[in-house]
Design a protein around this motif. Sequence first.
Motif, PDB file in Angstrom:
ATOM      1  N   GLN A 104       0.706  -1.153  -0.070  1.00  9.31           N
ATOM      2  CA  GLN A 104       0.092   0.017   0.014  1.00  9.31           C
ATOM      3  C   GLN A 104       0.865   1.188   0.036  1.00  9.31           C
ATOM      4  O   GLN A 104       0.649   2.209  -0.710  1.00  9.31           O
ATOM      5  N   VAL A 105       1.884   1.396   0.939  1.00  6.93           N
ATOM      6  CA  VAL A 105       2.825   2.387   1.016  1.00  6.93           C
ATOM      7  C   VAL A 105       3.391   2.726  -0.112  1.00  6.93           C
ATOM      8  O   VAL A 105       3.678   3.855  -0.701  1.00  6.93           O
ATOM      9  N   PHE A 106       4.074   1.741  -0.541  1.00  6.46           N
ATOM     10  CA  PHE A 106       4.935   1.803  -1.931  1.00  6.46           C
ATOM     11  C   PHE A 106       4.268   1.497  -3.310  1.00  6.46           C
ATOM     12  O   PHE A 106       5.099   1.598  -4.138  1.00  6.46           O
ATOM     13  N   ARG A 156       4.059  -2.165  15.779  1.00  6.82           N
ATOM     14  CA  ARG A 156       5.241  -1.323  16.239  1.00  6.82           C
ATOM     15  C   ARG A 156       6.294  -1.338  15.119  1.00  6.82           C
ATOM     16  O   ARG A 156       7.131  -0.489  14.545  1.00  6.82           O
ATOM     17  N   GLY A 157       6.595  -2.650  14.876  1.00  9.80           N
ATOM     18  CA  GLY A 157       7.774  -3.075  13.811  1.00  9.80           C
ATOM     19  C   GLY A 157       7.469  -2.371  12.585  1.00  9.80           C
ATOM     20  O   GLY A 157       8.340  -2.027  11.803  1.00  9.80           O
ATOM     21  N   LEU A 158       6.186  -2.609  12.020  1.00  8.01           N
ATOM     22  CA  LEU A 158       5.770  -2.236  10.805  1.00  8.01           C
ATOM     23  C   LEU A 158       5.861  -0.742  10.731  1.00  8.01           C
ATOM     24  O   LEU A 158       6.385  -0.049   9.657  1.00  8.01           O
ATOM     25  N   HIS A 159       5.374  -0.063  11.625  1.00  5.09           N
ATOM     26  CA  HIS A 159       5.174   1.454  11.496  1.00  5.09           C
ATOM     27  C   HIS A 159       6.697   2.007  11.640  1.00  5.09           C
ATOM     28  O   HIS A 159       6.940   3.080  10.855  1.00  5.09           O
ATOM     29  N   LEU A 160       7.410   1.440  12.593  1.00  5.23           N
ATOM     30  CA  LEU A 160       8.714   1.953  12.866  1.00  5.23           C
ATOM     31  C   LEU A 160       9.623   1.968  11.530  1.00  5.23           C
ATOM     32  O   LEU A 160      10.386   2.764  10.956  1.00  5.23           O
ATOM     33  N   SER A 161       9.515   0.593  10.781  1.00  3.37           N
ATOM     34  CA  SER A 161      10.294   0.425   9.526  1.00  3.37           C
ATOM     35  C   SER A 161       9.885   1.293   8.715  1.00  3.37           C
ATOM     36  O   SER A 161      10.876   1.902   7.838  1.00  3.37           O
ATOM     37  N   LEU A 162       8.430   1.806   8.365  1.00  6.34           N
ATOM     38  CA  LEU A 162       8.019   2.770   7.278  1.00  6.34           C
ATOM     39  C   LEU A 162       8.688   4.067   7.870  1.00  6.34           C
ATOM     40  O   LEU A 162       8.894   4.734   6.923  1.00  6.34           O
ATOM     41  N   TRP A 163       8.489   4.514   9.113  1.00  3.58           N
ATOM     42  CA  TRP A 163       9.124   5.762   9.245  1.00  3.58           C
ATOM     43  C   TRP A 163      10.753   5.889   9.128  1.00  3.58           C
ATOM     44  O   TRP A 163      10.929   6.974   8.420  1.00  3.58           O
ATOM     45  N   TYR A 164      11.391   4.865   9.536  1.00  2.56           N
ATOM     46  CA  TYR A 164      12.623   4.758   9.190  1.00  2.56           C
ATOM     47  C   TYR A 164      12.972   5.041   7.588  1.00  2.56           C
ATOM     48  O   TYR A 164      13.953   5.756   7.140  1.00  2.56           O
ATOM     49  N   ALA A 165      12.191   4.273   6.768  1.00  4.61           N
ATOM     50  CA  ALA A 165      12.332   4.401   5.082  1.00  4.61           C
ATOM     51  C   ALA A 165      12.109   5.915   4.860  1.00  4.61           C
ATOM     52  O   ALA A 165      12.476   6.567   3.990  1.00  4.61           O
ATOM     53  N   LEU A 182       1.919   5.753   5.622  1.00  4.66           N
ATOM     54  CA  LEU A 182       2.114   5.327   7.022  1.00  4.66           C
ATOM     55  C   LEU A 182       0.857   5.748   7.948  1.00  4.66           C
ATOM     56  O   LEU A 182       0.267   5.160   8.644  1.00  4.66           O
ATOM     57  N   SER A 183       0.614   7.086   7.710  1.00  2.83           N
ATOM     58  CA  SER A 183      -0.466   7.693   8.276  1.00  2.83           C
ATOM     59  C   SER A 183      -2.054   7.076   8.182  1.00  2.83           C
ATOM     60  O   SER A 183      -2.681   6.862   9.166  1.00  2.83           O
ATOM     61  N   ALA A 184      -2.185   6.715   6.847  1.00  2.00           N
ATOM     62  CA  ALA A 184      -3.267   5.930   6.507  1.00  2.00           C
ATOM     63  C   ALA A 184      -3.252   4.642   7.216  1.00  2.00           C
ATOM     64  O   ALA A 184      -4.574   4.220   7.727  1.00  2.00           O
ATOM     65  N   LEU A 185      -2.286   3.994   7.331  1.00  4.14           N
ATOM     66  CA  LEU A 185      -2.036   2.599   8.089  1.00  4.14           C
ATOM     67  C   LEU A 185      -2.626   2.851   9.451  1.00  4.14           C
ATOM     68  O   LEU A 185      -3.228   1.949  10.063  1.00  4.14           O
ATOM     69  N   MET A 186      -1.878   3.535  10.054  1.00  5.15           N
ATOM     70  CA  MET A 186      -2.133   3.785  11.448  1.00  5.15           C
ATOM     71  C   MET A 186      -3.485   4.332  11.828  1.00  5.15           C
ATOM     72  O   MET A 186      -4.150   3.890  12.847  1.00  5.15           O
ATOM     73  N   ALA A 187      -4.026   5.393  10.894  1.00  6.14           N
ATOM     74  CA  ALA A 187      -5.493   5.877  11.260  1.00  6.14           C
ATOM     75  C   ALA A 187      -6.327   4.651  11.013  1.00  6.14           C
ATOM     76  O   ALA A 187      -7.394   4.676  11.844  1.00  6.14           O
ATOM     77  N   ASN A 233      -0.466  14.529   9.725  1.00  8.94           N
ATOM     78  CA  ASN A 233      -1.473  13.686   9.085  1.00  8.94           C
ATOM     79  C   ASN A 233      -2.404  13.097   9.991  1.00  8.94           C
ATOM     80  O   ASN A 233      -3.665  13.200   9.676  1.00  8.94           O
ATOM     81  N   LEU A 234      -1.934  12.590  11.116  1.00 17.01           N
ATOM     82  CA  LEU A 234      -2.699  11.784  11.913  1.00 17.01           C
ATOM     83  C   LEU A 234      -3.960  12.603  12.579  1.00 17.01           C
ATOM     84  O   LEU A 234      -4.856  12.330  12.870  1.00 17.01           O
ATOM     85  N   SER A 235      -3.305  13.913  13.020  1.00 19.17           N
ATOM     86  CA  SER A 235      -4.331  14.838  13.485  1.00 19.17           C
ATOM     87  C   SER A 235      -5.491  15.118  12.632  1.00 19.17           C
ATOM     88  O   SER A 235      -6.652  15.502  13.093  1.00 19.17           O
TER      89      SER A 235
END
Length: 264
Positions: A104-106, A156-165, A182-187, A233-235
């Motif tokens: 989804q992200v890429f 946590r691992g998935l979100h951090l991995s995408l943030w590091y990217a 990433l924002s969409a995944l989290m929301a 974005n999350l806000s």
Amino acid sequence: MSERDQQGREHVMAHDQLQQWVSSATQKQAARLVQEAFTALFRVSTGLSDGVEAADAAKLTADMDKVRTTLQNWCCAGASAQESSVRAALVLSGLDQWGLGYAQVFELQALPAVSQVLADLRTSLDEQQEAKCLQHFANLQQHEWDAIDFKIDLRRGLHLSLWYAAIACEQLEEAERIVLGLSALMAALLKLMPENGWRLVADALAYIQIACLKEGLAAQGVAQQATQQLFTNLSAMMPADRYDMVMRLASEAVLGWDNARRSH
């Protein structure tokens, strides 16, 4: 463990129907194993799609076989047939979430190595094992408390991995594209997990802030702008009251980490 932590653990155990087969430690182990497996399979998928030489392709295929064997062995290591079926469900669910998240992200059409290993894991089960595994897989989707420790660590691992990217990008436009996904995944977790989704978002944001403090990350430039955009974005994507709850819980976690660091 404090009294509050003990009460929290008892609450989790009372609601997590899978705790009787997979302990918190096993759930966390599953999340780590899935992350390591996906990382390797993602590398295989991108390598094969680049049209590598035959020798390199053989090496990538061998890497995929190694991942498959590791996952199969871990699933079969359960103390009972029921535990093994739960382990298999965790692995299938975890790889599926990582694959869907990255796709989804890429904007990826396929991750062939991930799809192949998922298919191989399912076909390696006999009819009875597969039925039990698929039932547990369905329960993981329907009952958000089931394997909650696995879900927290996995996300946590998935979100951090995408943030590091995102913060590794040189161009802001590319970083913002990753951050938007990433924002969409989290929301989306708020709808997928109405009771606990916001807690998983808060957990990830806390770890992002701790990484910034601990490792000096996202202090300037594209990385800083991308991280700020994530919060913006999350806000916008989350109800105001939920976002406030997320930020409050994340801040408490960061403060707790900082106090613990200072006391040592």
